[in-house]
Design a protein around this motif. Sequence first.
Motif, PDB file in Angstrom:
ATOM      1  N   ASP A 100      -1.539  -7.831  -8.616  1.00 33.19           N
ATOM      2  CA  ASP A 100      -0.322  -8.541  -8.226  1.00 33.19           C
ATOM      3  C   ASP A 100      -0.696  -9.886  -7.600  1.00 33.19           C
ATOM      4  O   ASP A 100      -1.412  -9.938  -6.592  1.00 33.19           O
ATOM      5  CB  ASP A 100       0.455  -7.685  -7.217  1.00 33.19           C
ATOM      6  N   PHE A 160       7.639  -4.967  -9.791  1.00 26.65           N
ATOM      7  CA  PHE A 160       6.561  -3.985  -9.787  1.00 26.65           C
ATOM      8  C   PHE A 160       6.652  -3.057 -11.001  1.00 26.65           C
ATOM      9  O   PHE A 160       5.637  -2.640 -11.549  1.00 26.65           O
ATOM     10  CB  PHE A 160       6.618  -3.162  -8.496  1.00 26.65           C
ATOM     11  N   SER A 169      -1.698  -4.090  -5.179  1.00 24.53           N
ATOM     12  CA  SER A 169      -0.477  -4.811  -4.834  1.00 24.53           C
ATOM     13  C   SER A 169      -0.083  -4.469  -3.404  1.00 24.53           C
ATOM     14  O   SER A 169      -0.660  -3.568  -2.787  1.00 24.53           O
ATOM     15  CB  SER A 169       0.645  -4.410  -5.814  1.00 24.53           C
TER      16      SER A 169
END
Length: 322
Positions: free
Chosen positions: A105, A189, A210
């Motif tokens: 991420d 996500f 993340s």
Amino acid sequence: MIKPTRSPAPIPHDPRLYTDYAQLIRIQAYAHTLNLLPNSRIASKLDGRHSSKLRGRGLNFEELRHYQIGDDIRNIDWKVTLRTGQPHVRGYTEEKDRHVIVCIDQRSSMFFASTNVMKSVVASEITALIGWRALKESDRVSFLLMDDAQCRVNKATRSQSTLLAFFKTLARTNQALNAQGIARSQQSFSHFIDHLTRNKTHGSTIFIVSDWQDASPKDVDRLHQLQRSNDVIPVIITDPLEQQLPKNLIENTLHVGDGEYQFSLAHETQRQTINHALKRNFDDTSHQLTRLIATKGLPVVALSTQGDHIKLFGQYVGGNKK
């Protein structure tokens, strides 16, 4: 005669704010702290500790030989035994080659820290660490890199040159983050899980690196489904400020913004209100999500922005616990 001009030297980046290509290469020195072999275990120090054996891809046939006392009779090759009149067994070796997938991420929400290192830098360095270790073990490794605009897929490879090319892309993506932009992402996500589900991964080791800020219980359920045929390892990066405001805020006035609006926490009442909201949000979202992940049998790896992420990750993933 005109002398050729030299290319300007690259502008150095503060390693706390941004990672660079050279740093991602230097992380290779720490790859020995990991152990991604099938018999290694991942465990979390959080409540709800769970362990998960990493899967290999299977067994390779190695030889056909005469039966010896102590051999497993389940490995007897009956066709050869009947043909020769002598018992023969098939020998196998464990195939340790695996497909390692790293979802990283690099959205605007990751460009945040109140202590030593940005979340985005932590994620980048952990990704490099996994990549180097997978390469060392001759595993195939692929990456799914998400920024605010898109998800980019790097195909599975055992090539160091391909890995280095990805590190250049990762460094550029990381350095494109800034505090001036508005923290609004076109990616969520769930796009990580959409990709993994769409490609029908099987027998893979999947790291999702993340802060998991917008992960939902539905996302966790989908990961639990993937866990049935893969090893899914959530790597959750948090910051102390997400739980409460720093105690020295009275001496240093804090300004908070999202790239479009900002306000100052100059008054005690403002600080108390924000502190209460932070604690409530952490209890209602992050803490509950972590517990939900653990109850689903997913081994949580918890890292922070305090600068010890490489050491901690080595302890979590088959390293020395001391």
